[in-house]
Design a protein around this motif. Sequence first.
Motif, short mmCIF file in Angstrom:
data_model
loop_
_atom_site.label_atom_id
_atom_site.label_comp_id
_atom_site.label_asym_id
_atom_site.label_seq_id
_atom_site.Cartn_x
_atom_site.Cartn_y
_atom_site.Cartn_z
N ALA A 106 0.85 -1.18 0.00
CA ALA A 106 0.00 0.00 0.00
C ALA A 106 0.89 1.23 0.00
CB ALA A 106 -0.91 0.00 1.23
N ASN A 107 0.77 2.04 -1.03
CA ASN A 107 1.61 3.23 -1.13
C ASN A 107 0.89 4.45 -0.58
OD1 ASN A 107 3.57 5.13 -1.90
ND2 ASN A 107 2.42 5.57 -3.76
N CYS A 108 1.37 4.95 0.55
CA CYS A 108 0.78 6.14 1.17
C CYS A 108 1.73 7.33 1.10
CB CYS A 108 0.42 5.86 2.63
SG CYS A 108 -0.81 4.56 2.84
N ALA A 109 2.80 7.21 0.31
CA ALA A 109 3.76 8.30 0.15
C ALA A 109 3.24 9.31 -0.86
CB ALA A 109 5.12 7.75 -0.28
N GLY A 110 3.60 10.56 -0.66
CA GLY A 110 3.17 11.60 -1.58
C GLY A 110 4.17 12.73 -1.62
N PRO A 111 3.87 13.76 -2.41
CA PRO A 111 2.69 13.96 -3.24
C PRO A 111 2.64 12.95 -4.41
CG PRO A 111 3.90 16.02 -2.93
CD PRO A 111 4.78 14.92 -2.48
N SER A 112 1.43 12.65 -4.86
CA SER A 112 1.28 11.65 -5.89
C SER A 112 1.93 12.08 -7.20
CB SER A 112 -0.21 11.35 -6.12
OG SER A 112 -0.89 12.51 -6.57
N GLY A 113 1.96 13.39 -7.46
CA GLY A 113 2.58 13.86 -8.68
C GLY A 113 4.08 13.66 -8.70
N GLY A 153 5.97 -9.21 -7.29
CA GLY A 153 4.84 -10.13 -7.20
C GLY A 153 3.79 -9.79 -6.18
N ALA A 154 3.75 -8.55 -5.71
CA ALA A 154 2.74 -8.14 -4.74
C ALA A 154 1.55 -7.49 -5.45
CB ALA A 154 3.33 -7.15 -3.74
N HIS A 155 0.38 -7.54 -4.83
CA HIS A 155 -0.73 -6.70 -5.25
C HIS A 155 -0.41 -5.27 -4.81
CE1 HIS A 155 -3.12 -10.07 -6.52
NE2 HIS A 155 -3.26 -10.56 -5.30
N TYR A 156 -1.11 -4.30 -5.38
CA TYR A 156 -0.76 -2.90 -5.12
C TYR A 156 -2.00 -2.06 -4.86
CZ TYR A 156 1.24 1.76 -5.94
OH TYR A 156 1.63 3.07 -5.82
N VAL A 157 -1.91 -1.16 -3.87
CA VAL A 157 -3.01 -0.24 -3.55
C VAL A 157 -2.43 1.16 -3.44
CG1 VAL A 157 -4.81 0.39 -1.89
CG2 VAL A 157 -4.26 -2.02 -2.27
N ASP A 158 -3.14 2.13 -4.03
CA ASP A 158 -2.70 3.52 -3.99
C ASP A 158 -3.93 4.41 -3.82
OD1 ASP A 158 -1.55 6.09 -4.48
OD2 ASP A 158 -0.02 5.15 -5.74
N PRO A 159 -3.95 5.28 -2.80
CA PRO A 159 -5.11 6.17 -2.64
C PRO A 159 -5.19 7.24 -3.72
CG PRO A 159 -3.40 6.75 -1.06
CD PRO A 159 -2.97 5.47 -1.72
N ALA A 160 -4.08 7.49 -4.39
CA ALA A 160 -4.06 8.48 -5.48
C ALA A 160 -4.26 7.77 -6.80
CB ALA A 160 -2.72 9.24 -5.46
N GLY A 161 -3.94 8.46 -7.87
CA GLY A 161 -3.97 7.78 -9.16
C GLY A 161 -4.77 8.52 -10.19
N SER A 210 0.00 -10.17 -16.32
CA SER A 210 0.38 -10.74 -15.03
C SER A 210 -0.87 -11.18 -14.28
CB SER A 210 1.15 -9.72 -14.19
OG SER A 210 0.27 -8.79 -13.59
N ASP A 211 -0.67 -11.80 -13.12
CA ASP A 211 -1.82 -12.18 -12.29
C ASP A 211 -1.95 -11.25 -11.09
OD1 ASP A 211 0.33 -12.89 -10.76
OD2 ASP A 211 -0.20 -15.01 -10.55
N ARG A 212 -1.32 -10.09 -11.15
CA ARG A 212 -1.35 -9.13 -10.05
C ARG A 212 -2.47 -8.11 -10.26
NH1 ARG A 212 0.41 -11.39 -5.91
NH2 ARG A 212 -0.57 -12.99 -7.18
N CYS A 213 -2.97 -7.58 -9.16
CA CYS A 213 -4.04 -6.59 -9.18
C CYS A 213 -3.53 -5.28 -8.59
CB CYS A 213 -5.23 -7.11 -8.36
SG CYS A 213 -6.62 -5.95 -8.24
N ALA A 214 -3.73 -4.18 -9.31
CA ALA A 214 -3.39 -2.85 -8.81
C ALA A 214 -4.69 -2.07 -8.65
CB ALA A 214 -2.45 -2.13 -9.77
#
Length: 362
Positions: free
Chosen positions: A76-83, A97-105, A120-124
């Motif tokens: 889970a990426n909580c680092a910012g600023p997203s830009g 090989g990890a799944h990925y979550v980002d509050p920005a995007g 791939s079989d990964r989910c972002a």
Amino acid sequence: MIGVRRATGDGGVIAVVGASGAVGRATVRHLGASGGALRLGARRPIEKQTSTTVTRVDVEDPAALHDFCSGAAVVANCAGPSGVVGDRVARVALAVGAHYVDPAGDDRLAALVAPLTAGSDRCAVLSAGMMPGLSGVLPRYLIGTLPTPARWLTGHVGGRDHFSPAGAADYLRADEFGTVHAVWHAGHLVPSAPTGRAASVPFFPEPVLSTPFLSTEAVRIAAATGLTEVRWHSVYADGHLAALLRGAASPDQPTSEALRRAARLDLFGRSPYQVIVVEAGGDDGSARAVALWGRGASELTGAMVAHCASRLRDEGGPPGTHHAADLLDPVATVTAMRHAEAVTRIVEVDSTGGLRVREGTL
């Protein structure tokens, strides 16, 4: 979330990048309440932040990121600023090989991450914060409660809150996430009159400045659900920040520090809050509204990131790159938010269209 690939990392570990920031700390608290193993990383670790050791990790150091993310089931990426961060964490997380979550995007980050998940079989999962994220889940939830197909949607999001350094920087890039003074009508963006003064908006506890802002998330919802009309608004409590934004005109936009200073003045002796109010109706005249009150944007974003990360760890997710509001089950997510520490109350009412606020009436 329909899982087709379960997380297979080291014991189902969720690794949180940016764990010492406002969103990161909130995410860690919510993940801690749900249980499970955590791995925390931050550029400037805070001593005794939690019982879990926080590792020093800089998103600009690919080798350190690789070591930190390796073996995690979800990052889970909580680092910012997203830009500034962009897809740096996503590239490493998905590569190991990890799944990925980002509050920005939103659209720009999605275009960068999509090739990383292709084949791939990964989910972002992107746009997994308060807005975008929860602001997209609530409309989908509400539309599902109507007896007939929804035709129009109105939303108000905002309140009285802190501006973190990353949050202020991202706010100044708002034109990448939507269009100010615009509404959605019959498949097109249509100009909407600006709001010049504060007024009462249903469910908000005080007078607010409500500015039309059609987010790209709202446009995606309109296209996916066949909505004819969408009116979305950013809301600020009447005070120093509202005055600053009311007087701002391109190219002389306020600075990041000016935004933060005005927000601090508005919070003097007050508690932060955020409100999301959504109303939707159909051709038969039926209409419903849902209102959610939260303890602040960082808290609500942390609750959403934790929810997404936990679901990916426990159930997996469909391969590819997705926006949270397009992927999450609305009923399950709203149920989870009802029990989240960040949320103080959620109410639903039959509104018969009486809560709609059109530009020029505020």
